[in-house]
Design a protein around this motif. Structure first.
Motif, PDB file in Angstrom:
ATOM      1  N   ARG A  39      61.760  59.465  42.875  1.00 16.17           N
ATOM      2  CA  ARG A  39      62.411  60.429  43.763  1.00 16.17           C
ATOM      3  C   ARG A  39      63.860  60.048  44.024  1.00 16.17           C
ATOM      4  O   ARG A  39      64.706  60.904  44.330  1.00 16.17           O
ATOM      5  CB  ARG A  39      61.634  60.538  45.072  1.00 16.17           C
ATOM      6  N   TYR A  40      64.164  58.765  43.882  1.00 13.53           N
ATOM      7  CA  TYR A  40      65.531  58.282  44.067  1.00 13.53           C
ATOM      8  C   TYR A  40      66.188  57.933  42.729  1.00 13.53           C
ATOM      9  O   TYR A  40      67.098  57.110  42.659  1.00 13.53           O
ATOM     10  CB  TYR A  40      65.519  57.071  45.002  1.00 13.53           C
ATOM     11  N   ASP A  41      65.689  58.567  41.657  1.00 13.10           N
ATOM     12  CA  ASP A  41      66.284  58.475  40.315  1.00 13.10           C
ATOM     13  C   ASP A  41      66.234  57.076  39.731  1.00 13.10           C
ATOM     14  O   ASP A  41      67.115  56.682  38.943  1.00 13.10           O
ATOM     15  CB  ASP A  41      67.744  58.978  40.341  1.00 13.10           C
ATOM     16  N   ILE A  70      64.997  46.174  38.406  1.00 14.95           N
ATOM     17  CA  ILE A  70      64.973  47.391  39.223  1.00 14.95           C
ATOM     18  C   ILE A  70      66.260  47.503  40.029  1.00 14.95           C
ATOM     19  O   ILE A  70      66.822  48.604  40.192  1.00 14.95           O
ATOM     20  CB  ILE A  70      63.735  47.401  40.136  1.00 14.95           C
ATOM     21  N   ALA A  71      66.760  46.373  40.526  1.00 14.17           N
ATOM     22  CA  ALA A  71      68.018  46.385  41.277  1.00 14.17           C
ATOM     23  C   ALA A  71      69.166  46.907  40.410  1.00 14.17           C
ATOM     24  O   ALA A  71      70.037  47.651  40.896  1.00 14.17           O
ATOM     25  CB  ALA A  71      68.336  44.986  41.795  1.00 14.17           C
ATOM     26  N   GLN A  72      69.158  46.541  39.131  1.00 13.24           N
ATOM     27  CA  GLN A  72      70.199  47.027  38.229  1.00 13.24           C
ATOM     28  C   GLN A  72      70.078  48.536  38.024  1.00 13.24           C
ATOM     29  O   GLN A  72      71.085  49.257  38.016  1.00 13.24           O
ATOM     30  CB  GLN A  72      70.117  46.298  36.893  1.00 13.24           C
ATOM     31  N   ARG A  73      68.846  49.038  37.887  1.00 14.81           N
ATOM     32  CA  ARG A  73      68.656  50.479  37.746  1.00 14.81           C
ATOM     33  C   ARG A  73      69.107  51.216  39.009  1.00 14.81           C
ATOM     34  O   ARG A  73      69.661  52.312  38.940  1.00 14.81           O
ATOM     35  CB  ARG A  73      67.180  50.783  37.459  1.00 14.81           C
ATOM     36  N   TRP A  74      68.858  50.600  40.165  1.00 21.39           N
ATOM     37  CA  TRP A  74      69.298  51.218  41.423  1.00 21.39           C
ATOM     38  C   TRP A  74      70.833  51.301  41.457  1.00 21.39           C
ATOM     39  O   TRP A  74      71.398  52.330  41.846  1.00 21.39           O
ATOM     40  CB  TRP A  74      68.774  50.406  42.609  1.00 21.39           C
ATOM     41  N   ALA A  77      72.028  54.062  39.314  1.00 20.97           N
ATOM     42  CA  ALA A  77      71.742  55.391  39.858  1.00 20.97           C
ATOM     43  C   ALA A  77      72.584  55.709  41.094  1.00 20.97           C
ATOM     44  O   ALA A  77      72.939  56.876  41.319  1.00 20.97           O
ATOM     45  CB  ALA A  77      70.261  55.504  40.191  1.00 20.97           C
ATOM     46  N   HIS A  78      72.903  54.669  41.893  1.00 20.85           N
ATOM     47  CA  HIS A  78      73.510  54.926  43.201  1.00 20.85           C
ATOM     48  C   HIS A  78      74.884  54.294  43.386  1.00 20.85           C
ATOM     49  O   HIS A  78      75.539  54.549  44.406  1.00 20.85           O
ATOM     50  CB  HIS A  78      72.564  54.432  44.304  1.00 20.85           C
ATOM     51  N   GLY A  79      75.304  53.479  42.432  1.00 19.21           N
ATOM     52  CA  GLY A  79      76.637  52.890  42.522  1.00 19.21           C
ATOM     53  C   GLY A  79      76.771  51.811  43.567  1.00 19.21           C
ATOM     54  O   GLY A  79      77.890  51.463  43.971  1.00 19.21           O
ATOM     55  N   ARG A  80      75.670  51.258  44.036  1.00 15.90           N
ATOM     56  CA  ARG A  80      75.697  50.194  45.052  1.00 15.90           C
ATOM     57  C   ARG A  80      74.374  49.444  45.000  1.00 15.90           C
ATOM     58  O   ARG A  80      73.395  49.906  44.407  1.00 15.90           O
ATOM     59  CB  ARG A  80      75.897  50.783  46.455  1.00 15.90           C
ATOM     60  N   ASP A  81      74.354  48.280  45.651  1.00 20.93           N
ATOM     61  CA  ASP A  81      73.139  47.479  45.699  1.00 20.93           C
ATOM     62  C   ASP A  81      72.098  48.119  46.616  1.00 20.93           C
ATOM     63  O   ASP A  81      72.441  48.824  47.578  1.00 20.93           O
ATOM     64  CB  ASP A  81      73.451  46.065  46.209  1.00 20.93           C
ATOM     65  N   PHE A  82      70.848  47.852  46.325  1.00 18.45           N
ATOM     66  CA  PHE A  82      69.735  48.251  47.185  1.00 18.45           C
ATOM     67  C   PHE A  82      69.833  47.485  48.495  1.00 18.45           C
ATOM     68  O   PHE A  82      70.006  46.267  48.511  1.00 18.45           O
ATOM     69  CB  PHE A  82      68.408  47.929  46.486  1.00 18.45           C
ATOM     70  N   SER A  83      69.716  48.185  49.617  1.00 17.69           N
ATOM     71  CA  SER A  83      69.931  47.565  50.932  1.00 17.69           C
ATOM     72  C   SER A  83      68.688  47.697  51.808  1.00 17.69           C
ATOM     73  O   SER A  83      67.759  48.445  51.495  1.00 17.69           O
ATOM     74  CB  SER A  83      71.106  48.237  51.641  1.00 17.69           C
TER      75      SER A  83
END
Length: 274
Positions: A39-41, A70-74, A77-83
């Protein structure tokens, strides 16, 4: 305070839920985790989703979002680190998704109810802890009760200041049940974090190799697996759970009763869980 009688006989067995008592293969959370990240690409596999299994669901999502691949895919997809804020948002989305999926995977694992009945007949109390939060268990618990399973207590992830692999959910369970010492309790779980919460409080710990997260197969898939493949998968799961802290490993809860007798024999000889 413990006494000699308490140290020679078990007082309670504490069970996990998915993969232990219900949901052969612990299937309910897996599709929800994959769908959540999609859902979050961000694409994740079932195998990746299973790695942190047993943790509280916020912690599980956090572990996934910080897994390097997965962090790299995030980031892509989002241009920033998972927070942590992202984790908070995903957790709120995940809960209703998992509430829906558990309704399709709430059947008792074969032998679970008969084992619990036999344990109660021995005078043992039945406790339960889970990595599910309270809203998810508000769906699961009535489905299990309709099949005859209602433990003496329920402690959910989120009920305590911290969850697995720490001891607090087990501490609450022992308090709820009125049992002591922890060495007179058996914790039964299909995941390493669930085993470690038992070890953290000082209980006997039994891992389940076949019915839960280690294999991740439905009952039909397991029964359709060729015997030589079953033997390999079983051996791998046994070793994973032993390395994760299990004192003993069995296929599933249906195999527990002989082990209960063996643990009591060891207790009578003065042995304590290491």
């Amino acid at each position: 305070m413990s006494n000699n009688k308490n140290m020679q006989h078990l007082q309670a067995v504490v069970f996990d839920w998915a993969g232990t008592i219900i949901d052969f293969g612990s299937l309910a959370p897996m599709g929800a985790f994959v769908q959540l990240f999609a859902r979050y690409d961000v694409s994740i596999s079932i195998a990746e989703a299973r790695v942190p299994m047993g943790l509280a669901k916020w912690d599980h999502i956090h572990a996934l979002g910080n897994q390097p691949d997965i962090a790299q895919r995030w980031r892509q997809a989002h241009g920033r680190d998972f927070s942590d804020a992202d984790c908070d948002e995903l957790y709120e989305v995940f809960t209703p998704m998992n509430q829906a999926s558990v309704t399709q995977h709430a059947s008792l694992i074969p032998g679970a109810l008969e084992t619990v009945v036999a344990l109660r007949a021995r005078g043992l109390k039945i406790g339960s802890t889970t990595g599910y939060n309270r809203p998810i268990m508000d769906v699961v618990a009535p489905l299990a009760e309709a099949q005859g399973y209602k433990p003496d207590n329920l402690v959910c992830a989120g009920d305590m200041a911290s969850a697995r692999p720490g001891p607090l959910m087990m501490v609450r369970t022992l308090s709820d049940l009125g049992v002591w010492p922890p060495a007179a309790v058996v914790k039964v779980d299909d995941t390493v974090p669930g085993l470690q919460e038992g070890r953290a409080v000082g209980a006997w710990v039994v891992g389940l190799a076949v019915t839960g997260n280690c294999l991740g197969l439905s009952e039909a898939e397991w029964l359709a697996t060729p015997p030589e493949r079953q033997a390999l998968l079983r051996a791998q799961a046994h070793q994973l759970l032993l390395d994760g802290g299990a004192h003993f490993v069995i296929d599933g809860v249906a195999d527990l009763l002989p082990l209960i007798a063996e643990i009591e024999r060891r207790m009578a000889a003065g042995e304590l869980p290491a």
